[in-house]
Design a protein around this motif. Sequence first.
Motif, mmCIF file in Angstrom:
data_model
loop_
_atom_site.group_PDB
_atom_site.id
_atom_site.type_symbol
_atom_site.label_atom_id
_atom_site.label_comp_id
_atom_site.label_asym_id
_atom_site.label_seq_id
_atom_site.Cartn_x
_atom_site.Cartn_y
_atom_site.Cartn_z
ATOM 1 N N PRO A 9 -4.360 0.654 -2.473
ATOM 2 C CA PRO A 9 -3.614 1.785 -1.912
ATOM 3 C C PRO A 9 -2.148 1.449 -1.624
ATOM 4 O O PRO A 9 -1.272 2.302 -1.760
ATOM 5 N N VAL A 10 -1.882 0.207 -1.273
ATOM 6 C CA VAL A 10 -0.501 -0.205 -1.009
ATOM 7 C C VAL A 10 0.283 -0.263 -2.319
ATOM 8 O O VAL A 10 1.434 0.160 -2.386
ATOM 9 N N LEU A 11 -0.338 -0.754 -3.372
ATOM 10 C CA LEU A 11 0.316 -0.783 -4.684
ATOM 11 C C LEU A 11 0.638 0.632 -5.166
ATOM 12 O O LEU A 11 1.721 0.889 -5.685
ATOM 13 N N HIS A 12 -0.299 1.550 -4.963
ATOM 14 C CA HIS A 12 -0.062 2.949 -5.343
ATOM 15 C C HIS A 12 1.063 3.552 -4.509
ATOM 16 O O HIS A 12 1.913 4.281 -5.033
ATOM 17 N N ALA A 13 1.078 3.248 -3.220
ATOM 18 C CA ALA A 13 2.129 3.769 -2.341
ATOM 19 C C ALA A 13 3.489 3.224 -2.752
ATOM 20 O O ALA A 13 4.486 3.950 -2.732
ATOM 21 N N GLU A 14 3.542 1.969 -3.152
ATOM 22 C CA GLU A 14 4.811 1.384 -3.580
ATOM 23 C C GLU A 14 5.329 2.088 -4.833
ATOM 24 O O GLU A 14 6.511 2.423 -4.928
ATOM 25 N N THR A 15 4.448 2.343 -5.771
ATOM 26 C CA THR A 15 4.833 3.051 -6.992
ATOM 27 C C THR A 15 5.307 4.467 -6.660
ATOM 28 O O THR A 15 6.340 4.916 -7.167
ATOM 29 N N LYS A 51 4.770 5.462 4.927
ATOM 30 C CA LYS A 51 3.849 5.305 6.049
ATOM 31 C C LYS A 51 2.780 4.259 5.707
ATOM 32 O O LYS A 51 2.453 3.403 6.526
ATOM 33 N N VAL A 52 2.265 4.314 4.487
ATOM 34 C CA VAL A 52 1.272 3.335 4.032
ATOM 35 C C VAL A 52 1.912 1.953 3.924
ATOM 36 O O VAL A 52 1.350 0.947 4.369
ATOM 37 N N LEU A 53 3.111 1.906 3.339
ATOM 38 C CA LEU A 53 3.800 0.623 3.161
ATOM 39 C C LEU A 53 4.137 -0.019 4.504
ATOM 40 O O LEU A 53 3.969 -1.225 4.679
ATOM 41 N N ALA A 54 4.609 0.767 5.448
ATOM 42 C CA ALA A 54 4.985 0.239 6.763
ATOM 43 C C ALA A 54 3.777 -0.299 7.516
ATOM 44 O O ALA A 54 3.880 -1.294 8.235
ATOM 45 N N ALA A 55 2.640 0.350 7.343
ATOM 46 C CA ALA A 55 1.432 -0.129 8.010
ATOM 47 C C ALA A 55 1.008 -1.496 7.462
ATOM 48 O O ALA A 55 0.486 -2.332 8.188
ATOM 49 N N PRO A 58 6.304 -3.742 7.028
ATOM 50 C CA PRO A 58 7.528 -2.954 7.169
ATOM 51 C C PRO A 58 8.637 -3.341 6.180
ATOM 52 O O PRO A 58 9.512 -2.536 5.886
ATOM 53 N N GLY A 59 8.591 -4.522 5.653
ATOM 54 C CA GLY A 59 9.592 -4.953 4.685
ATOM 55 C C GLY A 59 9.469 -4.265 3.338
ATOM 56 O O GLY A 59 10.364 -4.372 2.503
ATOM 57 N N LEU A 60 8.383 -3.552 3.103
ATOM 58 C CA LEU A 60 8.167 -2.874 1.824
ATOM 59 C C LEU A 60 8.708 -1.449 1.793
ATOM 60 O O LEU A 60 8.685 -0.807 0.754
ATOM 61 N N ILE A 61 9.203 -0.951 2.919
ATOM 62 C CA ILE A 61 9.690 0.420 3.000
ATOM 63 C C ILE A 61 10.798 0.660 1.978
ATOM 64 O O ILE A 61 11.679 -0.176 1.790
ATOM 65 N N GLY A 66 18.668 4.428 -1.997
ATOM 66 C CA GLY A 66 18.899 3.231 -2.783
ATOM 67 C C GLY A 66 17.759 2.258 -2.695
ATOM 68 O O GLY A 66 16.647 2.628 -2.330
ATOM 69 N N PRO A 67 18.030 1.013 -3.033
ATOM 70 C CA PRO A 67 16.970 0.011 -3.037
ATOM 71 C C PRO A 67 16.480 -0.303 -1.641
ATOM 72 O O PRO A 67 17.075 0.111 -0.646
ATOM 73 N N ARG A 68 15.441 -1.070 -1.580
ATOM 74 C CA ARG A 68 14.866 -1.459 -0.292
ATOM 75 C C ARG A 68 15.923 -2.137 0.558
ATOM 76 O O ARG A 68 16.800 -2.793 0.056
ATOM 77 N N GLY A 69 15.730 -2.026 1.852
ATOM 78 C CA GLY A 69 16.723 -2.658 2.708
ATOM 79 C C GLY A 69 16.259 -2.941 4.053
ATOM 80 O O GLY A 69 15.451 -2.604 4.719
#
Length: 69
Positions: A9-15, A51-55, A58-61, A66-69
Amino acid sequence: MIGDCIPVPVLHAETDAEMAAREIRRFRPLESDEDRADRERELSRLARANKVLAAYNPGLIVKAGGPRG
C-alpha cells in the motif's frame, strides 16, 4: 530490492502521489472551471497518498509544487 521491504500500500501511495504531483503542475488554476476541478481532484489524490506515506515515514511525503522535501 528496496521495494521488497516496503509494504505494497505504501508503494502504491508513492506512485499515486508522484503522478498527482505531476498532474497538479500541469493544470493552470485560473484557466478554466474544468482545470480548477481537475487540479482540485489531483490535490485530493495527493493528500490521500501523502496520508499513507506520512504514516509509514514522514520523509516520503510528496509536495505538490516539486520534488520531495
